[in-house]
Design a protein around this motif. Sequence first.
Motif, PDB file in Angstrom:
ATOM      1  N   SER A  87       8.738   0.653  -2.776  1.00 15.26           N
ATOM      2  CA  SER A  87       8.136   1.077  -1.829  1.00 15.26           C
ATOM      3  C   SER A  87       7.535   0.065  -1.139  1.00 15.26           C
ATOM      4  O   SER A  87       7.654  -0.400   0.176  1.00 15.26           O
ATOM      5  N   GLN A  88       7.260  -1.045  -1.370  1.00 14.12           N
ATOM      6  CA  GLN A  88       6.806  -2.375  -0.990  1.00 14.12           C
ATOM      7  C   GLN A  88       8.117  -3.025  -0.125  1.00 14.12           C
ATOM      8  O   GLN A  88       8.117  -4.118   1.317  1.00 14.12           O
ATOM      9  N   ASP A  89       9.220  -3.027  -0.547  1.00 15.15           N
ATOM     10  CA  ASP A  89      10.616  -3.897   0.318  1.00 15.15           C
ATOM     11  C   ASP A  89      10.669  -2.976   1.542  1.00 15.15           C
ATOM     12  O   ASP A  89      10.753  -3.357   2.580  1.00 15.15           O
ATOM     13  N   VAL A  90      10.231  -1.702   1.754  1.00 16.62           N
ATOM     14  CA  VAL A  90       9.967  -1.116   2.771  1.00 16.62           C
ATOM     15  C   VAL A  90       8.445  -1.047   4.162  1.00 16.62           C
ATOM     16  O   VAL A  90       8.642   0.174   4.355  1.00 16.62           O
ATOM     17  N   TRP A  91       8.289  -1.571   3.376  1.00 12.98           N
ATOM     18  CA  TRP A  91       6.569  -0.942   3.624  1.00 12.98           C
ATOM     19  C   TRP A  91       6.741  -1.387   5.024  1.00 12.98           C
ATOM     20  O   TRP A  91       5.518  -0.555   5.745  1.00 12.98           O
ATOM     21  N   ASN A  92       6.993  -2.414   6.404  1.00 14.08           N
ATOM     22  CA  ASN A  92       6.279  -2.637   7.291  1.00 14.08           C
ATOM     23  C   ASN A  92       7.952  -2.941   8.295  1.00 14.08           C
ATOM     24  O   ASN A  92       8.027  -2.877   8.751  1.00 14.08           O
ATOM     25  N   ASP A  93       9.031  -1.762   7.817  1.00 16.50           N
ATOM     26  CA  ASP A  93       9.546  -0.745   8.059  1.00 16.50           C
ATOM     27  C   ASP A  93       9.078   0.021   8.328  1.00 16.50           C
ATOM     28  O   ASP A  93       9.497   1.267   7.808  1.00 16.50           O
ATOM     29  N   PRO A  94       9.997   0.698   9.448  1.00 17.00           N
ATOM     30  CA  PRO A  94       9.578   1.732  10.677  1.00 17.00           C
ATOM     31  C   PRO A  94      10.841   3.089   9.917  1.00 17.00           C
ATOM     32  O   PRO A  94      10.310   4.016   9.645  1.00 17.00           O
ATOM     33  N   ALA A  95      11.442   2.110   9.489  1.00 10.21           N
ATOM     34  CA  ALA A  95      12.629   3.448   9.070  1.00 10.21           C
ATOM     35  C   ALA A  95      12.229   3.825   7.688  1.00 10.21           C
ATOM     36  O   ALA A  95      12.940   5.095   6.815  1.00 10.21           O
ATOM     37  N   ARG A  96      11.091   3.412   6.693  1.00  8.35           N
ATOM     38  CA  ARG A  96      10.549   3.913   5.768  1.00  8.35           C
ATOM     39  C   ARG A  96      10.068   5.487   6.012  1.00  8.35           C
ATOM     40  O   ARG A  96       9.925   6.128   4.287  1.00  8.35           O
ATOM     41  N   VAL A  97      10.125   6.023   6.512  1.00  8.62           N
ATOM     42  CA  VAL A  97       9.600   7.936   6.815  1.00  8.62           C
ATOM     43  C   VAL A  97      11.069   8.762   6.443  1.00  8.62           C
ATOM     44  O   VAL A  97      10.129   9.622   6.293  1.00  8.62           O
ATOM     45  N   ASN A  98      12.219   8.134   5.799  1.00 15.06           N
ATOM     46  CA  ASN A  98      12.869   8.538   6.234  1.00 15.06           C
ATOM     47  C   ASN A  98      13.081   8.636   4.276  1.00 15.06           C
ATOM     48  O   ASN A  98      14.212   8.838   3.146  1.00 15.06           O
ATOM     49  N   GLU A  99      12.059   7.434   3.906  1.00 11.40           N
ATOM     50  CA  GLU A  99      12.397   7.028   1.938  1.00 11.40           C
ATOM     51  C   GLU A  99      12.051   8.804   1.467  1.00 11.40           C
ATOM     52  O   GLU A  99      11.168   9.428   1.765  1.00 11.40           O
ATOM     53  N   PRO A 100      12.729   8.968   0.932  1.00 16.95           N
ATOM     54  CA  PRO A 100      12.185   9.941   0.001  1.00 16.95           C
ATOM     55  C   PRO A 100      10.810   9.819  -0.808  1.00 16.95           C
ATOM     56  O   PRO A 100      10.989   8.899  -1.398  1.00 16.95           O
ATOM     57  N   ALA A 101      10.342  10.847  -1.599  1.00 17.08           N
ATOM     58  CA  ALA A 101       9.470  10.614  -1.743  1.00 17.08           C
ATOM     59  C   ALA A 101       9.634  10.230  -3.149  1.00 17.08           C
ATOM     60  O   ALA A 101      10.355  10.666  -4.296  1.00 17.08           O
ATOM     61  N   TYR A 102       8.140   9.313  -3.475  1.00 16.45           N
ATOM     62  CA  TYR A 102       8.204   8.487  -4.842  1.00 16.45           C
ATOM     63  C   TYR A 102       7.629   9.545  -5.526  1.00 16.45           C
ATOM     64  O   TYR A 102       5.641   9.346  -5.764  1.00 16.45           O
ATOM     65  N   PHE A 103       7.696   9.908  -7.195  1.00 17.10           N
ATOM     66  CA  PHE A 103       6.840  10.812  -8.352  1.00 17.10           C
ATOM     67  C   PHE A 103       5.959   9.693  -8.879  1.00 17.10           C
ATOM     68  O   PHE A 103       6.345   8.883  -8.983  1.00 17.10           O
ATOM     69  N   GLY A 104       5.026  10.141  -8.577  1.00 16.58           N
ATOM     70  CA  GLY A 104       3.789   9.554  -9.563  1.00 16.58           C
ATOM     71  C   GLY A 104       2.802   9.968 -10.227  1.00 16.58           C
ATOM     72  O   GLY A 104       3.005  11.124 -10.454  1.00 16.58           O
ATOM     73  N   TRP A 105       1.686   9.574 -10.836  1.00 20.52           N
ATOM     74  CA  TRP A 105       0.991  10.341 -11.585  1.00 20.52           C
ATOM     75  C   TRP A 105      -0.781   9.832 -11.272  1.00 20.52           C
ATOM     76  O   TRP A 105      -0.690   8.784 -10.974  1.00 20.52           O
ATOM     77  N   LEU A 106      -1.264  10.910  -9.955  1.00 20.00           N
ATOM     78  CA  LEU A 106      -2.665  10.577  -9.997  1.00 20.00           C
ATOM     79  C   LEU A 106      -3.823   9.670 -10.487  1.00 20.00           C
ATOM     80  O   LEU A 106      -3.955   9.830 -11.976  1.00 20.00           O
ATOM     81  N   GLN A 107      -4.119   8.482 -10.581  1.00 17.45           N
ATOM     82  CA  GLN A 107      -4.856   7.543 -11.485  1.00 17.45           C
ATOM     83  C   GLN A 107      -6.693   7.693 -10.637  1.00 17.45           C
ATOM     84  O   GLN A 107      -6.855   6.946 -10.089  1.00 17.45           O
ATOM     85  N   THR A 108      -6.853   8.618 -10.551  1.00 17.37           N
ATOM     86  CA  THR A 108      -8.429   9.408  -9.301  1.00 17.37           C
ATOM     87  C   THR A 108      -8.577   9.396 -10.224  1.00 17.37           C
ATOM     88  O   THR A 108      -8.374  11.065 -10.104  1.00 17.37           O
ATOM     89  N   ILE A 109     -10.606  10.054 -10.510  1.00 20.69           N
ATOM     90  CA  ILE A 109     -10.909  11.225 -10.605  1.00 20.69           C
ATOM     91  C   ILE A 109     -11.264  11.608  -9.359  1.00 20.69           C
ATOM     92  O   ILE A 109     -11.960  11.151  -8.526  1.00 20.69           O
TER      93      ILE A 109
END
Length: 166
Positions: A87-109
């Motif tokens: 996610s950091q590698d593509v952060w400033n790349d306009p093509a980042r919209v083509n990235e697949p979704a990243y699995f994660g765990w919610l870390q906010t109450i």
Amino acid sequence: MEGFTCSRCNEFHDELPMCFGAEFPDYYFSVPPEERAARIEYSQDWCVVDEAYFFVRGRIEIPVIDSDEVFCWNVWTSLSEKSFLRSQDVWNDPARVNEPAYFGWLQTIVPGYPDTRSIKTREHTQALGTIPRVEVFEEDHPLTIEQREGITWQRVHELVETVLHG
């Protein structure tokens, strides 16, 4: 949005806020304040704790039924190191919209819901300058259901009052 009369304090609030958020992932607060400068790196968009725990900020959007409005929670998700680095590698790349979704765990109450910490998410990268969209997919969790089906204006008022008054 125009204002509303709060059922908890009986006062008129000039505005109905439609977005709330957390400044840091919950894990940030597990680090003693005097150790944070040495152990935590962060920006408004990402946070790394002990070079081992990786978090990205995103937005949960909940549609308001019979409206074009959405109610938003700015939240943090934990990602694997591999997903975070990508996610950091593509952060400033306009093509980042083509990235697949990243699995994660919610870390906010998230106020107004049963325990939301560590429920399953997918973080969807958006166009440059736009906060990632977080999709909650914890089976049968009220936040998952409301994100999928939408909420009423009455529910918006309940959530706003919960945030404003506990």
